[in-house]
Write an enzyme that holds these catalytic residues in place. Structure first.
Site, PDB file in Angstrom:
ATOM      1  N   CYS A  64     -60.441  12.525  25.880  1.00 23.30           N
ATOM      2  CA  CYS A  64     -59.091  13.449  26.214  1.00 23.30           C
ATOM      3  C   CYS A  64     -57.871  12.783  25.338  1.00 23.30           C
ATOM      4  CB  CYS A  64     -58.706  14.130  27.349  1.00 23.30           C
ATOM      5  SG  CYS A  64     -58.548  13.030  28.698  1.00 23.30           S
ATOM      6  N   HIS A  97     -72.111  -4.019  35.309  1.00 24.47           N
ATOM      7  CA  HIS A  97     -71.899  -4.265  36.729  1.00 24.47           C
ATOM      8  C   HIS A  97     -71.893  -2.839  37.520  1.00 24.47           C
ATOM      9  CE1 HIS A  97     -69.819  -8.605  36.937  1.00 24.47           C
ATOM     10  NE2 HIS A  97     -71.028  -8.352  36.184  1.00 24.47           N
TER      11      HIS A  97
HETATM   12  C1  RB5 Z   1     -53.997  17.511  27.021  1.00 27.54           C
HETATM   13  O1  RB5 Z   1     -52.592  17.896  26.612  1.00 27.54           O
HETATM   14  C2  RB5 Z   1     -53.921  16.253  27.834  1.00 27.54           C
HETATM   15  O2  RB5 Z   1     -53.311  16.652  29.120  1.00 27.54           O
HETATM   16  C3  RB5 Z   1     -55.437  15.897  28.174  1.00 27.54           C
HETATM   17  O3  RB5 Z   1     -56.049  15.496  26.988  1.00 27.54           O
HETATM   18  C4  RB5 Z   1     -55.793  14.554  28.778  1.00 27.54           C
HETATM   19  O4  RB5 Z   1     -54.765  13.568  28.152  1.00 27.54           O
HETATM   20  C5  RB5 Z   1     -55.360  14.669  30.202  1.00 27.54           C
HETATM   21  O5  RB5 Z   1     -55.801  13.561  30.995  1.00 27.54           O
END
Ligand code: RB5
Length: 144
Positions: A64, A97
């Site tokens: 993300c 681990h």
């Molecule tokens: C998306 O904008 C962002 O919040 C997501 O990709 C991530 O970083 C969340 O932890």
């Protein structure tokens, strides 16, 4: 078989990691997202984690923006040990681990080349077993 998934914030890095793994000969199942439209990372985390916890895929990679949201979500799924990693040593230790079955990366945090090195360290590492298994058993008992 490896599972991979990202939200819109990780889609570019997901593509790079997927291409690297396929070049290495891994079979990679891509659980999306497939375009840059905004989506919710817990939805993707769940599909990847379900594939790993069911045994369909041996391990998984979630991307993300930061790697944080994916790791928080993934660690809510029974059977998942997700490690949020930003360096190669931690990626190797996550397997040796902690027997992590998911690693999480942040496209907005970690550069592409380092991210690929991190993934390489993780997929090439082996679980150490022994005393680490005892500790993992205690982690998994926390799910009950
Ligand atoms: C998306 O904008 C962002 O919040 C997501 O990709 C991530 O970083 C969340 O932890």
């Amino acid at each position: 078989m490896l599972a991979i998934g990202s939200d819109h914030g990780g889609i570019n890095l997901k593509k790079i990691i997927k291409e690297y793994l396929e070049k290495c000969g891994f079979e990679v199942k891509d659980f999306g997202t497939y375009d840059t439209n905004s989506c919710d990372y817990p939805d993707i985390a769940k599909t990847v984690c379900d594939a790993v916890s069911s045994g369909e895929c041996e391990k998984g990679i979630l991307v993300c923006g930061t790697g944080i949201g994916m790791s928080i979500a993934a660690n809510k799924v029974n059977g998942i040990r997700a490690a949020h990693v930003t360096d190669t040593y931690s990626a190797r230790m996550a397997k040796e681990h902690n027997n992590a079955n998911i690693i999480c990366l942040g496209e907005r945090i970690t550069g592409c080349d380092l991210a690929v090195e991190i993934v390489k360290s993780y997929v090439e590492a082996d679980f150490g077993g022994d005393r680490h298994q005892r500790r993992i058993d205690k982690i998994m008992a926390l799910e009950k």
